[in-house]
Design an enzyme around this catalytic site. Sequence first.
Site, PDB file in Angstrom:
ATOM      1  N   CYS A  81     -42.379 -13.610  40.005  1.00  0.00           N
ATOM      2  CA  CYS A  81     -40.939 -13.963  39.161  1.00  0.00           C
ATOM      3  C   CYS A  81     -40.591 -12.398  39.099  1.00  0.00           C
ATOM      4  O   CYS A  81     -41.488 -11.466  38.640  1.00  0.00           O
ATOM      5  CB  CYS A  81     -41.146 -14.777  37.994  1.00  0.00           C
ATOM      6  N   CYS A  90     -43.080 -16.617  30.377  1.00  0.00           N
ATOM      7  CA  CYS A  90     -44.537 -16.730  31.100  1.00  0.00           C
ATOM      8  C   CYS A  90     -45.585 -15.723  30.815  1.00  0.00           C
ATOM      9  O   CYS A  90     -44.939 -14.704  30.363  1.00  0.00           O
ATOM     10  CB  CYS A  90     -44.604 -16.679  32.536  1.00  0.00           C
ATOM     11  N   CYS A 169     -34.870 -18.695  37.785  1.00  0.00           N
ATOM     12  CA  CYS A 169     -36.398 -18.882  37.051  1.00  0.00           C
ATOM     13  C   CYS A 169     -37.149 -19.952  38.053  1.00  0.00           C
ATOM     14  O   CYS A 169     -36.758 -21.112  38.250  1.00  0.00           O
ATOM     15  CB  CYS A 169     -36.139 -19.698  35.937  1.00  0.00           C
ATOM     16  N   GLN A 274     -41.756 -35.081  27.609  1.00  0.00           N
ATOM     17  CA  GLN A 274     -42.561 -34.184  28.351  1.00  0.00           C
ATOM     18  C   GLN A 274     -41.841 -33.139  29.208  1.00  0.00           C
ATOM     19  O   GLN A 274     -41.124 -33.781  30.291  1.00  0.00           O
ATOM     20  CB  GLN A 274     -43.995 -34.642  28.818  1.00  0.00           C
ATOM     21  N   ASP A 351     -42.274 -40.893   8.184  1.00  0.00           N
ATOM     22  CA  ASP A 351     -42.668 -39.582   8.184  1.00  0.00           C
ATOM     23  C   ASP A 351     -43.839 -39.197   7.873  1.00  0.00           C
ATOM     24  O   ASP A 351     -44.556 -39.517   6.811  1.00  0.00           O
ATOM     25  CB  ASP A 351     -41.722 -38.801   7.079  1.00  0.00           C
ATOM     26  N   ASP A 372     -50.625 -38.213  19.191  1.00  0.00           N
ATOM     27  CA  ASP A 372     -50.004 -37.396  20.026  1.00  0.00           C
ATOM     28  C   ASP A 372     -49.068 -36.275  18.997  1.00  0.00           C
ATOM     29  O   ASP A 372     -48.037 -36.420  19.025  1.00  0.00           O
ATOM     30  CB  ASP A 372     -49.413 -38.055  20.897  1.00  0.00           C
ATOM     31  N   CYS A 398     -51.391 -30.378  21.809  1.00  0.00           N
ATOM     32  CA  CYS A 398     -50.513 -29.309  22.480  1.00  0.00           C
ATOM     33  C   CYS A 398     -50.875 -28.046  21.738  1.00  0.00           C
ATOM     34  O   CYS A 398     -50.390 -26.944  21.830  1.00  0.00           O
ATOM     35  CB  CYS A 398     -49.064 -29.650  22.368  1.00  0.00           C
TER      36      CYS A 398
END
EC number: 2.1.1.190
Length: 441
Positions: A81, A90, A169, A274, A351, A372, A398
């Site tokens: 890039c 990135c 991009c 996602q 919550d 998750d 994540c």
Amino acid sequence: MAQIFKATKKPLKQQSLVLDITAMDHHGRGIAKHNNKVCFVSNALPNEQVKATIIADKARYSEAQTHKVLQASEYRVAPFCEHYNQCGGCQLQHLDSSQQVVEKQIAVSKLFEKFAKLDELNWQAPLLSKATHYRRSARLAVMFDKKAKKMHVGYRASGSKSIISINECPVLSEVFANVFTVFDNLINQHKALHSVSHLQLCQGDEQNFVIIRHTKPISEDIKALVAQSAAEQQWQLVWQSESEVIEHSHLAMPFYALEELGLKFEFGLNNFIQVNASVNQAMLKQAQNWLALKGDENVLDLFCGIGNFSLVLAKQAKTVIGVEGVASAVAMATQNAHTNSITNAQFNCFDLTNKIETASWFNKNLDVLVLDPSRTGAITVLEQLPLKQFKTILYVSCDPVTLARDSAIISQAGFELHKIGLMNMFPHTGHIETMALFQRR
């Protein structure tokens, strides 16, 4: 009146150092030693020697920026890039794609050794992504550049609030290839569009959306001009004022289909999905395979979103209870169950940062727990749930730090880490997605 003395912060001396990089951390930074402290070095790879400048000097560690590679790793490659050295999107384009996964796995292993005291992990084959054009959603910033006296459309600069003007991009879906130039031209040609603060992009299976966030009213004439340019690119426009609500009821509902799993998911433009469509489908198939449900299990899916995992598992489970804190996501999950003719899944808005002992779904007769969570992890629910009632726990993470921390809690509750695998959802970045399967001893 008493005056309180406040010491003036000394400016950091721009030291240029030669550093030997021994490893990579879970953010994709090289690790070296300097002044008996750990030094995290951006744009540096294991087994390299670099010349770097200290940019932050803390009590227990320092941070540095590479400005010259003296001895390069065999895995160092040229970034693809043109904006890589300025853009903050990135962090790892200088590292071979395959080796990125290797280094991320090593980093996760070290975190498990540190936080969960587990030094032998049963690593499974990683779920891989194509190297470019994998992002189906993104958020672009818009800002006035006082020096250039023009508006810029792009991403935040690395370690800065300033905006890098982007031409194209290469990790963004090709349907949005022209979005930077189209909106750069429009916003700079029409002063009324200077109130645009950011653009949100979202690709559905049949429609491509551009949500335009603006802080002042924009006339219908200007909106029509923008709509014409968007139509030429086959983009659907949604205008969002200062209100947080994204109103798109006048358009067909966006959706994504999981053809191999026989499911269709509709979602609102304010719902989380996602970013990487192909890895998402591979992830769901892997969850299905790892759990290998037989049809008599009752599943609790926490942080369920629009039902991404819930509806896949409902096809093989006796029942699925999904719990999510965002009301609009719960509504979509319920609608998606109806759309897919799934009757054994029910969804609850709750919550999960609160006490759960009074929740209607708490203390049910449950066999399988699916987690998750966001980057903060699942510690709040893990410390409250009677974990021993579950036979299996599937944790989709994540953030490897909170995964390793939470894994210690799960292990102490009598579970063994049976399988673990990386999911390369975000190639060329420091983000690490991981799936871990725990079984009761």
